[in-house]
Design a protein around this motif. Structure first.
Motif, PDB file in Angstrom:
ATOM      1  N   HIS A  39      47.715 -19.546 -15.470  1.00 49.97           N
ATOM      2  CA  HIS A  39      47.937 -18.146 -15.858  1.00 49.97           C
ATOM      3  C   HIS A  39      46.955 -17.192 -15.178  1.00 49.97           C
ATOM      4  CE1 HIS A  39      50.528 -19.917 -18.868  1.00 49.97           C
ATOM      5  NE2 HIS A  39      49.511 -20.602 -19.362  1.00 49.97           N
ATOM      6  N   LYS A  40      46.654 -17.447 -13.900  1.00 51.31           N
ATOM      7  CA  LYS A  40      45.740 -16.582 -13.162  1.00 51.31           C
ATOM      8  C   LYS A  40      46.534 -15.537 -12.407  1.00 51.31           C
ATOM      9  CE  LYS A  40      41.824 -16.555  -9.984  1.00 51.31           C
ATOM     10  NZ  LYS A  40      40.902 -17.362  -9.138  1.00 51.31           N
ATOM     11  N   ALA A  41      46.534 -14.322 -12.916  1.00 49.23           N
ATOM     12  CA  ALA A  41      47.308 -13.224 -12.338  1.00 49.23           C
ATOM     13  C   ALA A  41      46.518 -12.532 -11.229  1.00 49.23           C
ATOM     14  CB  ALA A  41      47.678 -12.217 -13.423  1.00 49.23           C
ATOM     15  N   PRO A  42      47.186 -11.813 -10.332  1.00 40.92           N
ATOM     16  CA  PRO A  42      46.475 -11.088  -9.266  1.00 40.92           C
ATOM     17  C   PRO A  42      45.647  -9.933  -9.823  1.00 40.92           C
ATOM     18  CG  PRO A  42      48.816 -10.544  -9.258  1.00 40.92           C
ATOM     19  CD  PRO A  42      48.647 -11.687 -10.214  1.00 40.92           C
ATOM     20  N   ALA A  43      44.564  -9.609  -9.117  1.00 42.36           N
ATOM     21  CA  ALA A  43      43.717  -8.460  -9.465  1.00 42.36           C
ATOM     22  C   ALA A  43      44.080  -7.329  -8.509  1.00 42.36           C
ATOM     23  CB  ALA A  43      42.244  -8.832  -9.327  1.00 42.36           C
ATOM     24  N   ILE A  44      44.659  -6.263  -9.029  1.00 45.85           N
ATOM     25  CA  ILE A  44      45.148  -5.175  -8.182  1.00 45.85           C
ATOM     26  C   ILE A  44      44.056  -4.117  -8.011  1.00 45.85           C
ATOM     27  CG2 ILE A  44      46.960  -3.468  -7.839  1.00 45.85           C
ATOM     28  CD1 ILE A  44      47.868  -6.421  -7.853  1.00 45.85           C
ATOM     29  N   PRO A  45      43.587  -3.900  -6.779  1.00 46.65           N
ATOM     30  CA  PRO A  45      42.509  -2.933  -6.558  1.00 46.65           C
ATOM     31  C   PRO A  45      43.013  -1.493  -6.570  1.00 46.65           C
ATOM     32  CG  PRO A  45      43.228  -3.833  -4.472  1.00 46.65           C
ATOM     33  CD  PRO A  45      44.009  -4.568  -5.531  1.00 46.65           C
ATOM     34  N   ALA A  46      42.107  -0.576  -6.871  1.00 42.69           N
ATOM     35  CA  ALA A  46      42.431   0.844  -6.782  1.00 42.69           C
ATOM     36  C   ALA A  46      42.527   1.242  -5.313  1.00 42.69           C
ATOM     37  CB  ALA A  46      41.358   1.675  -7.486  1.00 42.69           C
ATOM     38  N   LEU A  47      43.372   2.202  -5.025  1.00 48.56           N
ATOM     39  CA  LEU A  47      43.512   2.684  -3.656  1.00 48.56           C
ATOM     40  C   LEU A  47      42.303   3.525  -3.258  1.00 48.56           C
ATOM     41  CD1 LEU A  47      47.261   3.737  -3.693  1.00 48.56           C
ATOM     42  CD2 LEU A  47      46.267   1.873  -2.354  1.00 48.56           C
ATOM     43  N   PRO A  48      41.976   3.560  -1.982  1.00 53.87           N
ATOM     44  CA  PRO A  48      40.889   4.443  -1.549  1.00 53.87           C
ATOM     45  C   PRO A  48      41.275   5.905  -1.758  1.00 53.87           C
ATOM     46  CG  PRO A  48      42.077   3.559   0.339  1.00 53.87           C
ATOM     47  CD  PRO A  48      42.573   2.815  -0.864  1.00 53.87           C
ATOM     48  N   GLU A  49      40.281   6.753  -1.880  1.00 53.43           N
ATOM     49  CA  GLU A  49      40.524   8.191  -2.045  1.00 53.43           C
ATOM     50  C   GLU A  49      41.235   8.731  -0.808  1.00 53.43           C
ATOM     51  OE1 GLU A  49      37.964  12.316  -2.794  1.00 53.43           O
ATOM     52  OE2 GLU A  49      37.023  10.336  -2.997  1.00 53.43           O
TER      53      GLU A  49
ATOM     54  N   LEU B 137      49.351   5.621   5.791  1.00 54.79           N
ATOM     55  CA  LEU B 137      49.311   4.501   4.856  1.00 54.79           C
ATOM     56  C   LEU B 137      47.898   4.300   4.348  1.00 54.79           C
ATOM     57  CD1 LEU B 137      51.181   2.194   3.721  1.00 54.79           C
ATOM     58  CD2 LEU B 137      50.237   0.751   5.537  1.00 54.79           C
ATOM     59  N   ALA B 138      47.787   4.170   3.026  1.00 57.70           N
ATOM     60  CA  ALA B 138      46.519   3.806   2.395  1.00 57.70           C
ATOM     61  C   ALA B 138      46.734   2.486   1.674  1.00 57.70           C
ATOM     62  CB  ALA B 138      46.079   4.890   1.408  1.00 57.70           C
ATOM     63  N   PHE B 139      45.871   1.513   1.938  1.00 56.17           N
ATOM     64  CA  PHE B 139      45.992   0.258   1.206  1.00 56.17           C
ATOM     65  C   PHE B 139      44.632  -0.401   1.040  1.00 56.17           C
ATOM     66  CE2 PHE B 139      46.681  -0.788   5.623  1.00 56.17           C
ATOM     67  CZ  PHE B 139      46.304  -2.106   5.839  1.00 56.17           C
ATOM     68  N   ALA B 140      44.565  -1.289   0.080  1.00 57.68           N
ATOM     69  CA  ALA B 140      43.314  -1.966  -0.244  1.00 57.68           C
ATOM     70  C   ALA B 140      43.612  -3.400  -0.634  1.00 57.68           C
ATOM     71  CB  ALA B 140      42.591  -1.245  -1.389  1.00 57.68           C
ATOM     72  N   SER B 141      42.676  -4.274  -0.327  1.00 61.52           N
ATOM     73  CA  SER B 141      42.801  -5.682  -0.724  1.00 61.52           C
ATOM     74  C   SER B 141      41.495  -6.154  -1.332  1.00 61.52           C
ATOM     75  CB  SER B 141      43.168  -6.552   0.482  1.00 61.52           C
ATOM     76  OG  SER B 141      42.217  -6.412   1.527  1.00 61.52           O
ATOM     77  N   THR B 142      41.595  -6.861  -2.444  1.00 56.80           N
ATOM     78  CA  THR B 142      40.436  -7.472  -3.088  1.00 56.80           C
ATOM     79  C   THR B 142      40.507  -8.977  -2.866  1.00 56.80           C
ATOM     80  OG1 THR B 142      40.210  -5.741  -4.761  1.00 56.80           O
ATOM     81  CG2 THR B 142      39.307  -7.898  -5.302  1.00 56.80           C
ATOM     82  N   TRP B 143      39.350  -9.591  -2.587  1.00 58.65           N
ATOM     83  CA  TRP B 143      39.284 -10.999  -2.224  1.00 58.65           C
ATOM     84  C   TRP B 143      38.459 -11.782  -3.232  1.00 58.65           C
ATOM     85  CZ3 TRP B 143      42.246 -12.400   2.003  1.00 58.65           C
ATOM     86  CH2 TRP B 143      42.836 -11.314   2.671  1.00 58.65           C
TER      87      TRP B 143
END
Length: 411
Positions: free
Chosen positions: A274-284, A342-348
């Motif tokens: 039950h490990k769900a993805p962690a969705i990061p906030a978008l950059p300003e 396009l603005a996008f972010a990825s958390t690792w």
């Protein structure tokens, strides 16, 4: 999220018609009751009613498909989908999403189960019969069985809250039907109601091999090819792992408690934990008042695998993308000239993994850009100008932020 998920619905319809051709129904439909009994004995789920079926010509299928596109996708949505894929570097600048999808559909179409009409359709131009066609019919009946118990239209619609989650649900639907197709064959041959490892490996390989026999498919961008085969090949492996853990309960569990991401499909242990993805906030967003949002959503391990594979190599793509914790994006349009950004972010999963991706993205930028001018390149930030405009990529702990397509330099 909304516009990108509409693309998932478009691909979903293609996936439902992309298997091997069926024989003419006069020779096959009489076998449906026996096939239904076989599927029920494997899953423990009974058919609540007979599955209606009908013939359809290729011309009728094309008209039906175009009507679906017209009813569910506005021209602006198609444009937004193309722009997102192009800005990410997942398809070339001259890619036509609508035409390419129709071409793939027309090339591969043979039969499909329509979960909106609750009906099985077989093309009148289909093959002349044989074991391959009978196995394909089992696949479609597996969809009907799932639909009678879990309402597939609702299942897919609820997944549209997350782009990556929608792909995961497609993998559940197609993967289970593919697994049951193999399990049915095993049972018919005198084996148990499961899929032996050798057969599972053969099935996984044949999904990719048979798809590559189609010229239009073979020429499609890597992302389109992977998106089309992922639900079958990876979804089947996912179903197998969950079945090994839960047995018959697995056939219901993955519909009642769907996986949340393509990462959970690729790594079933994460789903079971039950490990769900962690969705990061978008950059300003710099100059946010100058933009309007065309859409936003999530990206998953599948997209990052393809991106890194396309511009680096498959081994690097598979290894690095597995460390993704979650990703989000927003597609923007400049109010003044209608250009896209396009603005996008990825958390690792660690700062080390984030830094590795940050370093790899240098090569992605070079690969997807015909023109690339580097302005500033430090240990944690990269900016410059590329085909779509000015860009900036920077590290913030375990997160990598991106801004691409701006009209003025980003610092």
């Amino acid at each position: 999220m909304k516009f990108y998920c509409r693309m998932k619905r478009l691909l979903a319809f293609v996936l439902l018609v992309a298997l091997a051709p069926l024989a003419r129904p006069q020779s096959l439909f009489s076998e449906i009751p026996a096939m239904q009994d076989g599927l029920s004995s494997i899953t423990g789920l009974s058919f609540t009613h007979q599955v209606p079926y009908a013939l359809m010509t290729k011309d009728q299928l094309r008209r039906d498909f175009e009507q679906r596109i017209k009813a569910s996708m506005k021209p602006a949505d198609l444009r937004a989908q193309e722009l997102t894929l192009k800005l990410l570097g997942l398809v070339p600048a001259d890619f036509d999403l609508r035409q390419s999808t129709i071409d793939v559909l027309t090339e591969q179409a043979a039969a499909f189960y329509d979960y909106n009409k609750k009906k099985l359709f077989v093309l009148d131009e289909a093959g002349k019969g044989g074991a391959e066609e009978r196995i394909a019919l089992v696949h479609e009946l597996a969809h009907a069985l799932a639909d009678q118990h879990f309402h597939l239209a609702k299942y897919i619609h609820e997944g549209l809250r997350s782009d990556d989650g929608a792909t995961a649900r497609m993998a559940v639907m197609e993967g289970q039907a593919s697994w049951l197709m193999a399990a049915y064959l095993s049972k018919q041959a005198g084996g148990g109601p499961d899929v032996p490892p050798a057969i599972l490996e053969l099935m996984t390989q044949s999904i990719q091999t048979s798809a590559e026999e189609y010229p239009v498919f073979s020429k499609a961008p890597l992302y389109i090819r992977e998106s089309l085969t992922f639900p079958y090949a990876k979804g089947m492996l996912f179903q197998n792992e969950v079945y090994r853990k839960l047995g018959r309960e697995s056939f219901s569990e993955i519909f009642l408690h769907p996986p949340a991401s393509t990462q959970q499909i690729l790594h079933p242990e994460l789903y079971l934990a039950h490990k769900a993805p962690a969705i990061p906030a978008l950059p300003e967003i710099p100059g946010s008042r100058d933009f309007r949002k065309l859409g936003d959503g999530t990206l998953g391990e599948l997209e990052y695998r393809v991106l890194l594979t396309q511009y680096l190599d498959a081994e690097t793509g598979n290894r690095s993308a597995a460390h993704l914790a979650g990703s989000s994006y927003a597609l923007l349009e400049d109010k003044r000239d209608k250009s896209a950004a396009l603005a996008f972010a990825s958390t690792w999963d660690s700062e080390e993994s984030a830094r590795e991706f940050f370093d790899q993205y240098h090569r992605v930028l070079r690969g997807k850009s015909k023109m690339l001018e580097i302005g500033s390149d430090t240990a944690s930030s990269l900016d410059g100008r590329a085909d779509s405009g000015y860009f900036r990529v920077w590290l913030a702990g375990a997160t990598v932020n991106h801004l691409e397509g701006w009209k003025s330099p980003l610092h």
